[in-house]
Write a protein that holds these residues in place. Structure first.
Motif, PDB file in Angstrom:
ATOM      1  N   SER A  50       2.683  -9.528  -0.149  1.00  0.00           N
ATOM      2  CA  SER A  50       1.521  -8.986  -0.853  1.00  0.00           C
ATOM      3  C   SER A  50       1.318  -9.610  -2.231  1.00  0.00           C
TER       4      SER A  50
ATOM      5  N   PRO B 153       0.831  -1.214   0.000  1.00  0.00           N
ATOM      6  CA  PRO B 153       0.000   0.000   0.000  1.00  0.00           C
ATOM      7  C   PRO B 153       0.865   1.263   0.000  1.00  0.00           C
ATOM      8  N   GLY B 154       0.443   2.251  -0.795  1.00  0.00           N
ATOM      9  CA  GLY B 154       1.188   3.500  -0.872  1.00  0.00           C
ATOM     10  C   GLY B 154       2.285   3.527  -1.901  1.00  0.00           C
ATOM     11  N   SER B 155       2.476   2.410  -2.625  1.00  0.00           N
ATOM     12  CA  SER B 155       3.520   2.379  -3.658  1.00  0.00           C
ATOM     13  C   SER B 155       3.154   3.316  -4.800  1.00  0.00           C
ATOM     14  N   PRO B 156       4.132   3.977  -5.409  1.00  0.00           N
ATOM     15  CA  PRO B 156       3.832   4.860  -6.544  1.00  0.00           C
ATOM     16  C   PRO B 156       3.392   4.051  -7.761  1.00  0.00           C
ATOM     17  N   GLU B 157       2.544   4.630  -8.581  1.00  0.00           N
ATOM     18  CA  GLU B 157       2.094   3.940  -9.781  1.00  0.00           C
ATOM     19  C   GLU B 157       3.229   3.855 -10.791  1.00  0.00           C
TER      20      GLU B 157
END
Length: 341
Positions: free
Chosen positions: A295, A109-113
């Protein structure tokens, strides 16, 4: 158990009482051969390893029962995969644009696209450096190449025109499963794969026994020299080799060590062996778990590849386990199929 007695026992069982498609076989009738496949006689074996080279997910050694089955004598080749594509129009994972939502679902969660340019069709290609590198940083020898796929294994300018008898690569688990269904086969379970790879030998580290990989004549297509920057090609090849280029194991199966990693049907769960408490069948874990990347659910790959060496990855050990996500594809991963009796 002696290999000869295993085979005799299987034939006897088939002759006396085996059924196929609901029809009882007559006494003395044997199974018909399946072209390109080898009959693997069922039995019990000790799965995993306990030696100094064994990783945590290969322990403990546990006793597993395997039913008889047929297995491809070698990895699926480019020519064989091409027939499947021609018959079905199938488009592999590497030939399709990458689904951003799917990628994001596998990232913390929160990883850049990812940049849109990285969502175009492509695959991971082995790109060796010309100098020593940090072996903990796989980005030093892997790069995502746009246009790389099973027909273009080293990028859009490469072809497989002269590689018909080489193992197909850049196929994801999903691609391998689609081929298997088309061929009226399936992917092996992890237990079936290791049992077959052992070739009737018990508690040996390699498919050929205990002789070190670099002793005597070349036994498999692996990395020779210093990984990843120097390959002496002592075994005759720098990357993949034509299937069946080396002697088969005790079950007459080729390339169960080296050449390409091979997809199996099991989810990867690092704790599965630890929870296998009594002898029996190995149905595989219900859910995936990789502590290094929790994940992203992964499938198991087995057998090692041309990139494996004791200096970095002894993946050609018969008990060695590796894993990858079902939609990933690489230049050192292929597969072979099995068929139930």
């Amino acid at each position: 158990m002696n290999l000869r007695f295993k085979i005799l026992g299987l034939v006897a069982a088939v002759c006396l009482s085996a059924c196929n498609g609901g029809t009882k076989k007559n006494a003395g009738q044997q199974l018909e051969s399946v072209p390109g496949m080898v009959l693997i006689p069922g039995g019990t074996f000790k799965m995993g390893a306990a030696d100094d080279h064994a990783m945590a997910d290969e322990k403990p050694v546990h006793e597993v029962i395997v039913d008889s089955f047929w297995m491809d004598e070698h990895e699926v080749t480019n020519d064989e995969f091409a027939k499947f594509v021609a018959a079905t129009g199938y488009v592999t994972t590497a030939e399709r644009p990458i689904d951003k939502a799917e990628i994001m679902s596998q990232l913390p969660p929160g990883s850049p696209e990812p940049d849109s340019s990285m969502l175009l069709p492509g695959s991971l290609v082995f790109t060796p450096p010309d100098h020593p590198v940090n072996l903990n940083d796989i980005s030093q020898w892997w790069s995502f190449e746009l246009g790389a796929d099973w027909k273009h294994p080293w990028g859009p300018q490469s072809t497989i025109d002269s590689l018909g008898d080489y193992p197909v690569v850049h196929v994801s688990y999903e691609d391998a499963e689609a081929y298997a269904k088309w061929a009226n086969k399936r992917l092996p379970t992890e237990a079936e794969w290791e049992y077959a790879a052992r070739g009737g030998l018990e508690q040996q580290p390699y498919t050929w026994g205990s002789e070190a990989i670099d002793a005597g004549k070349p036994k498999a297509n692996t990395w020779n020299g210093h990984f990843p920057y120097e390959n002496t090609s002592r075994d005759g090849f720098i990357t993949t080799a034509p299937v069946a280029s080396y002697p088969p194991n005790g079950y007459q199966l080729y390339d169960m060590a080296g050449n390409t990693w091979e997809w199996v049907s099991d989810w990867y769960n690092s704790k599965y062996y630890q929870n296998f408490h009594k002898p029996g069948y190995a149905p595989g874990p219900v859910e995936a778990y990789d502590p290094a990347d929790p994940s992203a659910p992964k499938k198991v790959i087995r057998g090692g590849s041309f990139m494996c060496s004791d200096e970095y990855c002894s993946g050609y050990r018969v008990s060695a386990r590796m894993k990858s996500t079902p939609t990933s594809s690489l230049s050192n991963v292929g597969f072979r199929c099995v068929k139930s009796l």
